[in-house]
Write a protein that holds these residues in place. Structure first.
Motif, PDB file in Angstrom:
ATOM      1  N   SER A   2      19.547  36.746  33.477  1.00 11.84           N
ATOM      2  CA  SER A   2      20.609  36.928  32.499  1.00 11.84           C
ATOM      3  C   SER A   2      21.931  36.393  33.043  1.00 11.84           C
ATOM      4  O   SER A   2      22.125  36.271  34.251  1.00 11.84           O
ATOM      5  N   GLU A   3      22.843  36.117  32.126  1.00 10.17           N
ATOM      6  CA  GLU A   3      24.114  35.522  32.509  1.00 10.17           C
ATOM      7  C   GLU A   3      24.957  36.466  33.349  1.00 10.17           C
ATOM      8  O   GLU A   3      25.627  36.051  34.272  1.00 10.17           O
ATOM      9  N   ASN A   4      24.918  37.764  33.068  1.00  9.19           N
ATOM     10  CA  ASN A   4      25.745  38.733  33.769  1.00  9.19           C
ATOM     11  C   ASN A   4      25.310  38.930  35.219  1.00  9.19           C
ATOM     12  O   ASN A   4      26.114  39.255  36.063  1.00  9.19           O
ATOM     13  N   SER A   5      24.039  38.724  35.545  1.00 12.92           N
ATOM     14  CA  SER A   5      23.572  38.950  36.904  1.00 12.92           C
ATOM     15  C   SER A   5      24.052  37.872  37.864  1.00 12.92           C
ATOM     16  O   SER A   5      24.028  38.060  39.062  1.00 12.92           O
ATOM     17  N   GLU A   6      24.506  36.737  37.345  1.00 10.69           N
ATOM     18  CA  GLU A   6      24.969  35.664  38.204  1.00 10.69           C
ATOM     19  C   GLU A   6      26.437  35.832  38.597  1.00 10.69           C
ATOM     20  O   GLU A   6      26.915  35.113  39.467  1.00 10.69           O
ATOM     21  N   LYS A   7      27.156  36.737  37.976  1.00 11.50           N
ATOM     22  CA  LYS A   7      28.581  36.918  38.233  1.00 11.50           C
ATOM     23  C   LYS A   7      28.797  37.799  39.460  1.00 11.50           C
ATOM     24  O   LYS A   7      28.036  38.720  39.723  1.00 11.50           O
ATOM     25  N   ILE A   8      29.870  37.507  40.181  1.00 12.21           N
ATOM     26  CA  ILE A   8      30.297  38.335  41.307  1.00 12.21           C
ATOM     27  C   ILE A   8      31.516  39.110  40.832  1.00 12.21           C
ATOM     28  O   ILE A   8      32.485  38.514  40.367  1.00 12.21           O
ATOM     29  N   GLU A   9      31.483  40.438  40.921  1.00 16.03           N
ATOM     30  CA  GLU A   9      32.599  41.257  40.463  1.00 16.03           C
ATOM     31  C   GLU A   9      33.425  41.711  41.655  1.00 16.03           C
ATOM     32  O   GLU A   9      32.885  42.226  42.631  1.00 16.03           O
ATOM     33  N   VAL A  10      34.755  41.485  41.580  1.00 14.82           N
ATOM     34  CA  VAL A  10      35.666  41.884  42.653  1.00 14.82           C
ATOM     35  C   VAL A  10      36.881  42.572  42.048  1.00 14.82           C
ATOM     36  O   VAL A  10      37.193  42.384  40.877  1.00 14.82           O
ATOM     37  N   ASP A  11      37.546  43.377  42.870  1.00 16.13           N
ATOM     38  CA  ASP A  11      38.797  44.014  42.475  1.00 16.13           C
ATOM     39  C   ASP A  11      39.950  43.240  43.093  1.00 16.13           C
ATOM     40  O   ASP A  11      39.820  42.680  44.188  1.00 16.13           O
ATOM     41  N   GLY A  12      41.078  43.219  42.396  1.00 18.21           N
ATOM     42  CA  GLY A  12      42.233  42.502  42.908  1.00 18.21           C
ATOM     43  C   GLY A  12      43.523  43.075  42.381  1.00 18.21           C
ATOM     44  O   GLY A  12      43.527  43.987  41.561  1.00 18.21           O
ATOM     45  N   VAL A  13      44.631  42.514  42.866  1.00 19.73           N
ATOM     46  CA  VAL A  13      45.977  42.917  42.451  1.00 19.73           C
ATOM     47  C   VAL A  13      46.714  41.661  42.010  1.00 19.73           C
ATOM     48  O   VAL A  13      46.699  40.647  42.701  1.00 19.73           O
ATOM     49  N   ILE A  14      47.362  41.736  40.841  1.00 16.41           N
ATOM     50  CA  ILE A  14      48.115  40.601  40.315  1.00 16.41           C
ATOM     51  C   ILE A  14      49.342  40.375  41.193  1.00 16.41           C
ATOM     52  O   ILE A  14      50.120  41.297  41.423  1.00 16.41           O
ATOM     53  N   LYS A  15      49.522  39.157  41.675  1.00 16.53           N
ATOM     54  CA  LYS A  15      50.674  38.815  42.499  1.00 16.53           C
ATOM     55  C   LYS A  15      51.732  38.045  41.736  1.00 16.53           C
ATOM     56  O   LYS A  15      52.918  38.207  41.990  1.00 16.53           O
ATOM     57  N   GLU A  16      51.299  37.159  40.807  1.00 15.81           N
ATOM     58  CA  GLU A  16      52.261  36.311  40.104  1.00 15.81           C
ATOM     59  C   GLU A  16      51.709  35.966  38.729  1.00 15.81           C
ATOM     60  O   GLU A  16      50.523  35.688  38.589  1.00 15.81           O
ATOM     61  N   ALA A  17      52.583  35.986  37.724  1.00 15.23           N
ATOM     62  CA  ALA A  17      52.210  35.586  36.373  1.00 15.23           C
ATOM     63  C   ALA A  17      52.579  34.125  36.182  1.00 15.23           C
ATOM     64  O   ALA A  17      53.690  33.712  36.498  1.00 15.23           O
ATOM     65  N   LEU A  18      51.635  33.333  35.667  1.00 20.55           N
ATOM     66  CA  LEU A  18      51.828  31.904  35.412  1.00 20.55           C
ATOM     67  C   LEU A  18      51.743  31.649  33.912  1.00 20.55           C
ATOM     68  O   LEU A  18      51.350  32.538  33.154  1.00 20.55           O
ATOM     69  N   PRO A  19      52.082  30.453  33.442  1.00 25.64           N
ATOM     70  CA  PRO A  19      51.992  30.175  31.995  1.00 25.64           C
ATOM     71  C   PRO A  19      50.565  30.248  31.460  1.00 25.64           C
ATOM     72  O   PRO A  19      49.597  30.126  32.217  1.00 25.64           O
ATOM     73  N   ASN A  20      50.453  30.408  30.139  1.00 24.47           N
ATOM     74  CA  ASN A  20      49.178  30.392  29.409  1.00 24.47           C
ATOM     75  C   ASN A  20      48.202  31.470  29.859  1.00 24.47           C
ATOM     76  O   ASN A  20      47.005  31.217  30.013  1.00 24.47           O
ATOM     77  N   ALA A  21      48.690  32.684  30.073  1.00 26.64           N
ATOM     78  CA  ALA A  21      47.850  33.845  30.423  1.00 26.64           C
ATOM     79  C   ALA A  21      47.012  33.597  31.660  1.00 26.64           C
ATOM     80  O   ALA A  21      45.845  33.942  31.721  1.00 26.64           O
TER      81      ALA A  21
END
Length: 73
Positions: A2-21
């Motif tokens: 399945s498509e979801n099993s190929e993803k790696i899930e990690v936690d992070g913290v936003i450091k900087e906002a850039l254009p276009n989300a």
């Protein structure tokens, strides 16, 4: 496979906002990657600011970019 099993899930913290989300996200001390908001978060107008904790999905093929799928409270 399945498509979801190929993803790696990690936690992070936003450091900087850039254009276009797009954002710079720190997933480990000193490890900063490029993050893009997922479509569901755009549709529901979920705002993300620097300092927010987020969950990201990474592709095993390109670990320098990821998709932001959840903002923790």
């Amino acid at each position: 496979m399945s498509e979801n099993s190929e993803k790696i899930e990690v936690d992070g913290v936003i450091k900087e906002a850039l254009p276009n989300a797009t954002f710079r996200v720190e997933i480990a001390p000193g490890k900063i990657i490029f993050g893009i908001i997922s479509g569901k978060m755009r549709i529901n107008h979920i705002k993300i600011l620097p300092g927010d904790k987020v969950k990201m999905e990474l592709s095993p093929y390109d670990l320098s970019k990821g998709r932001i799928v959840y903002r923790e409270k």
